[in-house]
Design a protein around this motif. Structure first.
Motif, PDB file in Angstrom:
ATOM      1  N   THR A 165       0.811  -1.218   0.000  1.00  0.00           N
ATOM      2  CA  THR A 165       0.000   0.000   0.000  1.00  0.00           C
ATOM      3  C   THR A 165       0.842   1.264   0.000  1.00  0.00           C
ATOM      4  O   THR A 165       0.294   2.356  -0.118  1.00  0.00           O
ATOM      5  N   GLY A 166       2.148   1.124   0.137  1.00  0.00           N
ATOM      6  CA  GLY A 166       3.034   2.275   0.257  1.00  0.00           C
ATOM      7  C   GLY A 166       3.704   2.262   1.609  1.00  0.00           C
ATOM      8  O   GLY A 166       4.049   1.215   2.131  1.00  0.00           O
ATOM      9  N   GLY A 167       3.914   3.424   2.198  1.00  0.00           N
ATOM     10  CA  GLY A 167       4.524   3.496   3.511  1.00  0.00           C
ATOM     11  C   GLY A 167       6.043   3.582   3.449  1.00  0.00           C
ATOM     12  O   GLY A 167       6.668   3.409   2.397  1.00  0.00           O
ATOM     13  N   THR A 168       6.632   3.814   4.608  1.00  0.00           N
ATOM     14  CA  THR A 168       8.074   4.021   4.707  1.00  0.00           C
ATOM     15  C   THR A 168       8.869   2.845   4.166  1.00  0.00           C
ATOM     16  O   THR A 168       9.933   3.035   3.561  1.00  0.00           O
ATOM     17  N   ILE A 169       8.378   1.626   4.347  1.00  0.00           N
ATOM     18  CA  ILE A 169       9.148   0.441   3.994  1.00  0.00           C
ATOM     19  C   ILE A 169       9.634   0.468   2.548  1.00  0.00           C
ATOM     20  O   ILE A 169      10.738   0.024   2.243  1.00  0.00           O
ATOM     21  N   GLY A 170       8.824   1.014   1.626  1.00  0.00           N
ATOM     22  CA  GLY A 170       9.211   1.033   0.229  1.00  0.00           C
ATOM     23  C   GLY A 170       9.528   2.413  -0.312  1.00  0.00           C
ATOM     24  O   GLY A 170       9.640   2.593  -1.533  1.00  0.00           O
ATOM     25  N   ASP A 206       1.668   7.466   1.417  1.00  0.00           N
ATOM     26  CA  ASP A 206       2.206   7.737   2.739  1.00  0.00           C
ATOM     27  C   ASP A 206       1.021   7.528   3.675  1.00  0.00           C
ATOM     28  O   ASP A 206      -0.056   8.111   3.466  1.00  0.00           O
ATOM     29  N   SER A 207       1.173   6.706   4.703  1.00  0.00           N
ATOM     30  CA  SER A 207      -0.014   6.334   5.483  1.00  0.00           C
ATOM     31  C   SER A 207      -0.602   7.506   6.258  1.00  0.00           C
ATOM     32  O   SER A 207      -1.712   7.406   6.788  1.00  0.00           O
ATOM     33  N   ALA A 208       0.111   8.637   6.319  1.00  0.00           N
ATOM     34  CA  ALA A 208      -0.491   9.837   6.896  1.00  0.00           C
ATOM     35  C   ALA A 208      -1.656  10.323   6.045  1.00  0.00           C
ATOM     36  O   ALA A 208      -2.501  11.096   6.524  1.00  0.00           O
ATOM     37  N   ASN A 209      -1.722   9.876   4.792  1.00  0.00           N
ATOM     38  CA  ASN A 209      -2.815  10.263   3.894  1.00  0.00           C
ATOM     39  C   ASN A 209      -3.932   9.217   3.839  1.00  0.00           C
ATOM     40  O   ASN A 209      -4.852   9.344   3.016  1.00  0.00           O
ATOM     41  N   MET A 210      -3.884   8.205   4.694  1.00  0.00           N
ATOM     42  CA  MET A 210      -4.879   7.139   4.669  1.00  0.00           C
ATOM     43  C   MET A 210      -6.272   7.675   4.993  1.00  0.00           C
ATOM     44  O   MET A 210      -6.453   8.466   5.917  1.00  0.00           O
ATOM     45  N   GLN A 211      -7.268   7.230   4.205  1.00  0.00           N
ATOM     46  CA  GLN A 211      -8.663   7.624   4.394  1.00  0.00           C
ATOM     47  C   GLN A 211      -9.540   6.372   4.376  1.00  0.00           C
ATOM     48  O   GLN A 211      -9.088   5.278   4.030  1.00  0.00           O
ATOM     49  N   GLN A 212     -10.806   6.554   4.744  1.00  0.00           N
ATOM     50  CA  GLN A 212     -11.712   5.402   4.771  1.00  0.00           C
ATOM     51  C   GLN A 212     -11.820   4.715   3.416  1.00  0.00           C
ATOM     52  O   GLN A 212     -11.885   3.481   3.343  1.00  0.00           O
TER      53      GLN A 212
END
Length: 329
Positions: free
Chosen positions: A12-17, A60-66
Motif C-alpha cells: 500500500t506504500g509506507g516508509t518500507i518502500g 504515505d499512510s499519513a494520507n490514509m482515508q476510509q
C-alpha cells in the motif's frame, strides 16, 4: 492454524518502500523487484510462494482515508475468493497502521484466511533499517502458521489487529497491544451484513477529546456539520463536564436526530464504566454508548464498519456493545 502456501503481498506504500525525492521520502513502486533481489542474496530467505500487488495509488499512510480501507478490503476479498490466496500480508506505513489493522479487523469479519500488517520505521535499503527484519519476520509467521483474522507484526511481536496502537514515534518497537480486561459479551453468529462479503460505504465521523474548557458551542458546530457519529474521548472511567447542561443538551439533541455517540477512555489502560461516577451516568443519559476498553483505533473502525454497513443507530449501538473479534477482550 496452518502454514500459508499461496500468499498475496498487498503493497500500500509506507516508509518500507519509500525512496528519496527532492521533497523528502515518498512512496515508490517497484517494490516486488527489490524484495526478490534482497531474498536472492539471503541464505535463509523465506520459502513460501508469494505474489505482490500494488495498491493504486501508493500512500504515505499519513494520507490514509476510509476509502483506502475499503479498497484494501476489496483487494483482499478478491485475492481470497477469486485468486485463491490463503493468506495476505499488507505492507503499510506506520502512522496509521494501527487504524488500518483495526479497520480490516471489522471489515473482514469471517474471512477464512490470516491477514497480517507490517511496515518499518526506516526504508528498506537505509542504513540499519528495520524493514527487512520486519518483512522476513512477517513472512515466517505465515510459514509457521497463523490463525484466521487480522494481526499486526512489528519488531518481533505479533499483535492483535484490533488491540494494537502506535506508542512510540521513533523507536523500532513502535507498536504495542494495550492490555484490557474483557468488558463485554462475545457476539454469537455474525450477521451477513457485518461479514466480509458485505460492502461498506464511507462514514462521516469525528473524534473529540474531553478537556477542561470544552464548550457546548464546540460540539454544536461539529455535530451540526453533518457527522453521522461522534467518538468522545472521556476522562478516566467515562466522565466529562456533566454540570454543563448546555453541553449535555447538544449531545442529547444529536442522538435524537440519529447521530451515534460513543465514549472511550483517554487513559491507555482502563475502561469506560458509566456507573462508577454520577458524571459518567449523565453522559450516558445524554445518549452515549460505552466503548468499554476499546482503543481509539478500534472504536473508530468499529463505528465505520457498523454505520458503513447501513445499520440504523439503535442496531449499530447494540453491536458496538458486543465483542466482535477480540477488540473488547
Amino acid at each position: 492454524m496452518r502454514a500459508v502456501k499461496n500468499l498475496l503481498v498487498l503493497y500500500t506504500g509506507g516508509t518500507i518502500g519509500m525512496l528519496e525525492t527532492p521533497e523528502g521520502l515518498a512512496p515508490a513502486g517497484g517494490f516486488e523487484a527489490r524484495m526478490r533481489e534482497h531474498f536472492a542474496h539471503m541464505t535463509d530467505a523465506p520459502q513460501l510462494r508469494w505474489t505482490l500487488q500494488e495498491l493504486d495509488p501508493l500512500l504515505d499512510s499519513a494520507n490514509m482515508q476510509q476509502h483506502n480501507w475499503l479498497a484494501m478490503r476489496d483487494a483482499i476479498v478478491a485475492a481470497v475468493e477469486v485468486a485463491g490466496h490463503d493468506g495476505v500480508l499488507v505492507l503499510h506505513g506506520t502512522d496509521s497502521m494501527a487504524y488500518s489493522a483495526a479497520a480490516l479487523s471489522f471489515l473482514l469479519l469471517g474471512l477464512p484466511v490470516p491477514v497480517l500488517l507490517t511496515g518499518s520505521m526506516l526504508p528498506a535499503g537505509a542504513a540499519d533499517s528495520d524493514a527487512w527484519g520486519n518483512l522476513c519476520g512477517a513472512l515466517r509467521q505465515f510459514e509457521q502458521g497463523l490463525e484466521d483474522g487480522v494481526q499486526l507484526f512489528f519488531h518481533g511481536q505479533l499483535l492483535h489487529g484490533s488491540r494494537a496502537t502506535k506508542l512510540r514515534s521513533e523507536a523500532f518497537d513502535a507498536f504495542v497491544a494495550l492490555p484490557r480486561h474483557r468488558d463485554s459479551e462475545r457476539a454469537g453468529a455474525i450477521p451477513a451484513e457485518l461479514g466480509y462479503k458485505h460492502p461498506r460505504q464511507p462514514v462521516n465521523l469525528a473524534v473529540v477529546p474531553v478537556f477542561p474548557g470544552l464548550q457546548a458551542s464546540h460540539l454544536q458546530a461539529l455535530l451540526g456539520s453533518g457527522v453521522q457519529g461522534l467518538l468522545l474521548e472521556c476522562y478516566g472511567s467515562g466522565t466529562g463536564p456533566s454540570d454543563d447542561q448546555a453541553l449535555l443538551d447538544v449531545l442529547s439533541a444529536a442522538r435524537q436526530r440519529g447521530v451515534m455517540l460513543a465514549a472511550i477512555s483517554q487513559c491507555p489502560e482502563g475502561s469506560v464504566v458509566f456507573d462508577t461516577y454520577a458524571a459518567g451516568n449523565r453522559l450516558r443519559g445524554a445518549g452515549l454508548v460505552s466503548g468499554g476498553g476499546m482503543t481509539r483505533e478500534a472504536a473508530l473502525a468499529k463505528m465505520v464498519a457498523l454505520l458503513g454497513a447501513g445499520l440504523d443507530v439503535d442496531t449499530a449501538e447494540r453491536w458496538f456493545a458486543l465483542d466482535l473479534c477480540g477488540e473488547r477482550a
